[in-house]
Design a protein around this motif. Structure first.
Motif, short mmCIF file in Angstrom:
data_model
loop_
_atom_site.label_atom_id
_atom_site.label_comp_id
_atom_site.label_asym_id
_atom_site.label_seq_id
_atom_site.Cartn_x
_atom_site.Cartn_y
_atom_site.Cartn_z
N GLN A 168 42.04 45.94 33.41
CA GLN A 168 41.84 44.55 35.34
C GLN A 168 40.27 43.96 34.42
O GLN A 168 40.22 41.86 34.98
CB GLN A 168 40.71 45.71 35.60
N ASP A 169 39.57 44.08 34.47
CA ASP A 169 38.72 42.69 33.38
C ASP A 169 39.09 41.53 32.75
O ASP A 169 38.63 40.74 32.65
CB ASP A 169 37.04 43.75 33.23
N PHE A 170 40.33 41.98 31.58
CA PHE A 170 40.72 41.07 30.26
C PHE A 170 41.39 40.82 31.87
O PHE A 170 41.50 39.05 31.59
CB PHE A 170 41.34 41.75 29.98
N ILE A 171 42.15 40.47 32.91
CA ILE A 171 43.39 39.44 34.05
C ILE A 171 42.34 39.20 34.09
O ILE A 171 42.53 37.77 34.44
CB ILE A 171 43.87 40.52 34.54
N LEU A 172 41.25 39.39 34.72
CA LEU A 172 40.34 38.72 35.53
C LEU A 172 40.10 37.86 34.76
O LEU A 172 39.70 36.42 35.31
CB LEU A 172 40.04 39.82 36.21
N GLY A 173 39.10 38.12 34.05
CA GLY A 173 38.46 37.12 32.85
C GLY A 173 38.95 36.11 32.50
O GLY A 173 39.29 34.50 32.05
N LEU A 174 40.73 36.34 31.86
CA LEU A 174 41.63 35.37 31.65
C LEU A 174 42.00 33.59 32.43
O LEU A 174 42.47 32.96 32.92
CB LEU A 174 42.79 35.83 31.27
N ASN A 175 41.17 34.46 33.71
CA ASN A 175 41.83 33.55 35.11
C ASN A 175 41.09 32.96 35.87
O ASN A 175 40.80 32.87 37.04
CB ASN A 175 42.79 34.68 35.81
N ALA A 176 39.80 33.66 35.51
CA ALA A 176 38.53 33.23 35.90
C ALA A 176 38.60 31.44 36.67
O ALA A 176 38.14 32.18 37.54
CB ALA A 176 37.19 33.47 35.00
N ASP A 177 38.82 30.90 35.92
CA ASP A 177 39.15 29.85 36.34
C ASP A 177 39.65 29.67 37.96
O ASP A 177 39.39 28.53 38.42
CB ASP A 177 39.29 28.42 34.73
N VAL A 178 41.17 30.05 37.57
CA VAL A 178 41.98 30.08 38.38
C VAL A 178 41.18 30.20 40.02
O VAL A 178 40.83 29.88 40.84
CB VAL A 178 43.21 29.89 37.90
N LEU A 179 40.81 31.61 39.83
CA LEU A 179 40.26 32.08 40.63
C LEU A 179 38.55 31.88 41.47
O LEU A 179 38.64 32.02 42.60
CB LEU A 179 39.71 34.06 40.64
#
Length: 186
Positions: A168-179
């Motif tokens: 989960q942290d990996f996925i959210l980190g990859l998409n931090a700019d979008v979120l």
């Protein structure tokens, strides 16, 4: 005979507009009870083709089964799940989403089903996850059908443990700019 997502060709990518959200709801066994219009348009299904059908109707063959094993284990433990998912459309195309799946409980705490909200992921996130999913599929191809999802899931978790993070942290980190741009993350 209805065409299913499994076993179709690579097709072309369909992209969600930056502001679009796909929303679905399922019963506890993963059968669709609600699908918004964006989902129907992107996946190419009419409402009557979706309601009551298993959500894996849109599973793309490029998705490793181990990713779904991790999702179901997380959800059955009562936790929400974030993932990058490649889905198939009815006509053989595909689309990527950043998925957030959440268990839905009634006031007495009984599981009623699952909500899923999906948004467009970052292109960098897709580029980062594709080789990981390819390795998971390779691992699964070398295993017995029953053990393959567990083996690829375990490989993924070990890889991420080396990086010091959860899936989960990996996925959210990859998409931090979008979120962050959407006001979802701080």
């Amino acid at each position: 005979m209805e065409q299913t997502a499994m076993g179709r060709g690579a097709g072309r990518e369909v992209q969600l507009a930056p502001h679009e959200l796909i929303v679905t709801k399922t019963d506890p066994s993963g059968h669709i009870t609600y699908a918004n219009r964006v989902f129907m348009r992107v996946a190419g299904y009419a409402e009557h083709q979706l309601l009551g059908k298993p959500h894996n109707l849109i599973r793309h063959p490029d998705m490793p089964r181990g990713a779904y094993r991790l999702m179901w284990q997380t959800l059955q433990a009562g936790h929400e799940f974030f993932a990058l998912v490649k889905n198939a459309t009815v006509d053989g195309n595909y689309y990527w989403v950043l998925a957030n799946v959440t268990p839905d409980y009634d006031p007495q705490g009984r599981l009623q089903g699952y909500y899923s909200v999906r948004r467009p992921p970052s292109r960098g996130a897709i580029a980062a996850i594709e080789p990981i999913y390819a390795e998971m599929r390779k691992i699964e191809a070398g295993q017995g059908k029953a053990s393959a999802p567990d083996t690829s899931r375990d490989w993924l978790l070990a890889l991420l443990a080396e990086k010091g993070c959860s899936y989960q942290d990996f996925i959210l980190g990859l998409n931090a700019d979008v979120l962050k741009a959407k006001g979802v993350a701080g």
